[in-house]
Scaffold this motif. Structure first.
Motif, short mmCIF file in Angstrom:
data_model
loop_
_atom_site.label_atom_id
_atom_site.label_comp_id
_atom_site.label_asym_id
_atom_site.label_seq_id
_atom_site.Cartn_x
_atom_site.Cartn_y
_atom_site.Cartn_z
N PRO A 1 2.82 -24.36 1.11
CA PRO A 1 4.19 -23.86 1.11
C PRO A 1 5.03 -24.55 2.18
O PRO A 1 4.51 -24.92 3.23
CB PRO A 1 4.01 -22.37 1.43
N VAL A 2 6.31 -24.74 1.88
CA VAL A 2 7.26 -25.25 2.86
C VAL A 2 8.23 -24.12 3.13
O VAL A 2 9.08 -23.80 2.30
CB VAL A 2 7.99 -26.51 2.35
N HIS A 3 8.10 -23.49 4.28
CA HIS A 3 8.71 -22.19 4.53
C HIS A 3 10.24 -22.18 4.45
O HIS A 3 10.83 -21.18 4.07
CB HIS A 3 8.27 -21.65 5.89
N ASN A 4 10.89 -23.29 4.83
CA ASN A 4 12.35 -23.31 4.81
C ASN A 4 12.91 -24.14 3.66
O ASN A 4 14.12 -24.39 3.59
CB ASN A 4 12.90 -23.83 6.14
N ARG A 5 12.06 -24.58 2.75
CA ARG A 5 12.51 -25.36 1.59
C ARG A 5 12.82 -24.39 0.46
O ARG A 5 11.97 -24.08 -0.38
CB ARG A 5 11.42 -26.37 1.18
N THR A 6 14.04 -23.90 0.44
CA THR A 6 14.45 -22.89 -0.53
C THR A 6 15.86 -23.19 -1.03
O THR A 6 16.68 -23.80 -0.31
CB THR A 6 14.44 -21.48 0.08
N LEU A 7 16.14 -22.77 -2.24
CA LEU A 7 17.48 -22.83 -2.81
C LEU A 7 17.84 -21.44 -3.30
O LEU A 7 17.09 -20.84 -4.07
CB LEU A 7 17.54 -23.83 -3.98
N THR A 8 18.98 -20.92 -2.85
CA THR A 8 19.41 -19.59 -3.24
C THR A 8 20.64 -19.68 -4.13
O THR A 8 21.62 -20.38 -3.80
CB THR A 8 19.72 -18.72 -2.01
N LEU A 9 20.58 -18.98 -5.24
CA LEU A 9 21.64 -19.00 -6.23
C LEU A 9 22.38 -17.66 -6.21
O LEU A 9 21.75 -16.60 -6.31
CB LEU A 9 21.04 -19.26 -7.61
N HIS A 10 23.70 -17.73 -6.08
CA HIS A 10 24.55 -16.54 -6.11
C HIS A 10 25.47 -16.62 -7.31
O HIS A 10 26.08 -17.67 -7.57
CB HIS A 10 25.38 -16.43 -4.83
N PHE A 11 25.59 -15.53 -8.05
CA PHE A 11 26.44 -15.49 -9.23
C PHE A 11 27.81 -14.92 -8.86
O PHE A 11 27.90 -13.86 -8.23
CB PHE A 11 25.80 -14.63 -10.32
N GLY A 12 28.86 -15.64 -9.25
CA GLY A 12 30.22 -15.19 -9.00
C GLY A 12 30.91 -14.77 -10.28
O GLY A 12 30.30 -14.69 -11.36
#
Length: 274
Positions: A171-182
């Motif tokens: 795992p790469v702890h800070n390798r993340t993409l967060t998606l927000h719906f508008g």
């Protein structure tokens, strides 16, 4: 008759040897379990001295040795994702710091040299009513953008969905993409991401990741009253002195107040912005 007696003797000897080996292995396993239990009990006492508690379900993970890995920035993959999100007519501009921005009437996608990404674009997605709907829509979008692969997974928090994935099986702890719906089909995406296969550039036996050492260093610097629930070893994505993407061995410690990253080599708590 004589041969039958010899065979019986040999079988008896083999059985005795096997029983001895099994007994020896069992004794070693028992001693190992005892050492783990004693170590965990000592850690509970020591962390309590700092005002930190370990949850009843906490289990000390095994120590590991992980190499430092490097990654080459893939501008081709960045552009492919941007075009999948915006279309082929997106205008590309690059700044002196290495940031590349793609933009058209549909929105923009911006990739930084450190792997950071920000995006805001229009899609046909509706605002999801719940977590299940958010996961389903996010899965479709990440797949269409070429970001959803076999080593990635999705997790929803209300209607925000986060994409994570392993690199080199870790795992790469800070390798993340967060998606927000508008509203009106718009979505925002931000986080850190990387592409390609990592490689080693430094000779050596790797970085020793000692769980007990990292736990005590964290407890000595953490806020009193926190409860540690789990810890796991992996990597964090960052930029080295040569502005090359690097995967650094790192512990992730989860408490009742949040998540923290602890550098395996330096035993220091990493700023969450990194």
């Amino acid at each position: 008759m004589q041969w039958d007696k010899v065979k019986n003797v040999l079988i008896g000897i083999l059985l005795a040897v096997n029983l001895f080996l099994i007994g020896s292995l069992g004794a070693k396993l028992w001693q190992s379990w005892q050492r783990v239990d004693e170590l965990e009990a000592n850690l509970r006492t020591l962390t309590a001295g700092y005002g930190i508690s370990l949850s009843a379900s906490f289990e000390l993970p095994q120590d590991k040795v992980l190499p430092i890995l490097s990654l080459d920035r893939s501008r081709a993959d960045e552009e492919a994702v941007a075009q999948a999100m915006l279309g082929d007519d997106a205008e590309r501009t690059e700044r002196e710091d290495g940031t590349v921005r793609f933009e058209n009437d549909a929105g923009y996608v911006e990739w930084r040299a450190d792997g950071g990404v920000r995006a805001d674009c229009r899609t046909d997605a509706e605002v999801p009513a719940d977590e299940e709907a958010a996961l389903q829509q996010a899965r479709q979008l990440f797949s269409a953008w070429g970001l959803l692969t076999g080593d990635t997974s999705l997790e929803a928090d209300d209607t925000a969905v986060t994409l994570t994935g392993t690199v080199a099986g870790q795992p790469v702890h800070n390798r993340t993409l967060t998606l927000h719906f508008g509203s009106e089909g718009s979505v925002e995406m931000n986080g850190l991401w990387s592409f390609g296969t990592p490689y080693t550039t430094v000779r050596g036996s790797g970085v020793s990741c000692g769980a007990a050492d990292a736990l005590l260093e964290f407890a000595a610097r953490a806020e009193a009253g926190e409860e540690i629930r789990s810890m796991s070893v992996g990597y964090r994505l960052e930029v080295d002195g040569s502005r090359r993407l690097q995967l650094t061995p790192t512990w992730k410690i989860v408490t009742d107040l949040g998540e923290y990253l602890v550098d395996c080599a330096k035993k220091t708590i990493i700023d969450q912005e990194n």
